[in-house]
Design a protein around this motif. Structure first.
Motif, PDB file in Angstrom:
ATOM      1  N   MET A 142       0.878  -0.917   0.015  1.00 20.91           N
ATOM      2  CA  MET A 142       0.016   0.053   0.048  1.00 20.91           C
ATOM      3  C   MET A 142       1.036   1.085   0.016  1.00 20.91           C
ATOM      4  N   PRO A 143       0.691   2.059  -0.899  1.00 15.54           N
ATOM      5  CA  PRO A 143       1.497   3.463  -0.824  1.00 15.54           C
ATOM      6  C   PRO A 143       1.182   4.284   0.106  1.00 15.54           C
ATOM      7  N   TYR A 144       2.220   5.299   0.665  1.00 15.96           N
ATOM      8  CA  TYR A 144       1.924   6.136   1.436  1.00 15.96           C
ATOM      9  C   TYR A 144       0.666   7.214   0.818  1.00 15.96           C
ATOM     10  N   ASP A 145      -0.141   7.714   1.561  1.00 16.85           N
ATOM     11  CA  ASP A 145      -1.162   8.380   1.186  1.00 16.85           C
ATOM     12  C   ASP A 145      -1.600   9.562   2.205  1.00 16.85           C
ATOM     13  N   GLU A 146      -1.427  10.702   1.930  1.00 10.75           N
ATOM     14  CA  GLU A 146      -1.840  11.672   3.064  1.00 10.75           C
ATOM     15  C   GLU A 146      -3.113  11.515   3.809  1.00 10.75           C
ATOM     16  N   GLN A 147      -4.062  10.908   2.773  1.00  8.62           N
ATOM     17  CA  GLN A 147      -5.405  10.976   3.243  1.00  8.62           C
ATOM     18  C   GLN A 147      -5.584   9.659   4.344  1.00  8.62           C
ATOM     19  N   LEU A 148      -4.432   9.114   4.380  1.00 13.83           N
ATOM     20  CA  LEU A 148      -4.671   7.943   5.430  1.00 13.83           C
ATOM     21  C   LEU A 148      -3.839   8.376   6.745  1.00 13.83           C
ATOM     22  N   VAL A 149      -3.140   9.645   6.939  1.00 16.65           N
ATOM     23  CA  VAL A 149      -2.571   9.905   7.811  1.00 16.65           C
ATOM     24  C   VAL A 149      -3.349   9.762   9.316  1.00 16.65           C
ATOM     25  N   GLY A 150      -2.929   9.559  10.474  1.00 17.98           N
ATOM     26  CA  GLY A 150      -3.708   9.306  11.445  1.00 17.98           C
ATOM     27  C   GLY A 150      -3.095  10.649  12.473  1.00 17.98           C
ATOM     28  N   ASP A 151      -1.850  11.098  12.271  1.00 16.13           N
ATOM     29  CA  ASP A 151      -1.207  12.099  13.088  1.00 16.13           C
ATOM     30  C   ASP A 151      -0.830  12.990  12.202  1.00 16.13           C
TER      31      ASP A 151
END
Length: 145
Positions: free
Chosen positions: A42-51
């Motif tokens: 899974m690529p990094y995605d800013e929409q999935l940031v938790g903090d």
């Protein structure tokens, strides 16, 4: 057209994963699949940031990746005749994934009974020496009626 049942199973597992809405939303990609082993990234995605202060991906996204990967390992196991569903998944988060890094889960279905499959999984980012998370899970073994 393939006549090898294991190759067909791996192809069907790959197609199934690619059709799961949350797997598409998280942009999961099947890297390897077959004989009770699955590797999904899974690529990094800013929409999935938790903090937002650190840019770290939320643990729920990592959990979804590991769960999907574990189910894929079950579906493509030679002794698994059909589909699967998660019964139990225990995840130990070892550290935060590095912001910007792709996260890759590797799951192995190490034992199957008549009704339950047992899986071990690990999630890694760009640092191969230090896991992001490790998991153990139990999944249903769906048999044709």
């Amino acid at each position: 057209m393939s006549t090898d049942p294991q190759t067909d199973k791996a192809r069907m597992a790959r197609q199934f994963i690619e059709m799961i809405p949350h797997a598409r939303a998280l942009n999961m990609s099947v890297e390897e699949i077959g004989d009770g082993l699955a590797v999904i990234s899974m690529p990094y995605d800013e929409q999935l940031v938790g903090d937002t202060k650190t840019g770290v991906i939320h643990g729920g996204a990592v959990s979804a990746l590991m769960d999907t990967c574990g189910g894929a390992a079950v579906v493509c196991h030679p002794d698994a005749p059909g589909g699967t569903a998660t019964i139990d998944l225990r995840i130990d988060y070892m550290r935060a994934a590095k912001p910007g890094d792709r996260i890759t889960a590797r799951a192995e279905c190490h034992h199957i009974t008549r009704n339950v499959a047992f899986v071990r999984a690990v999630a890694m980012d760009g640092d191969p020496d230090h896991p992001v998370a490790m998991a153990t899970g139990a999944f249903t073994v769906e048999r044709p009626r």
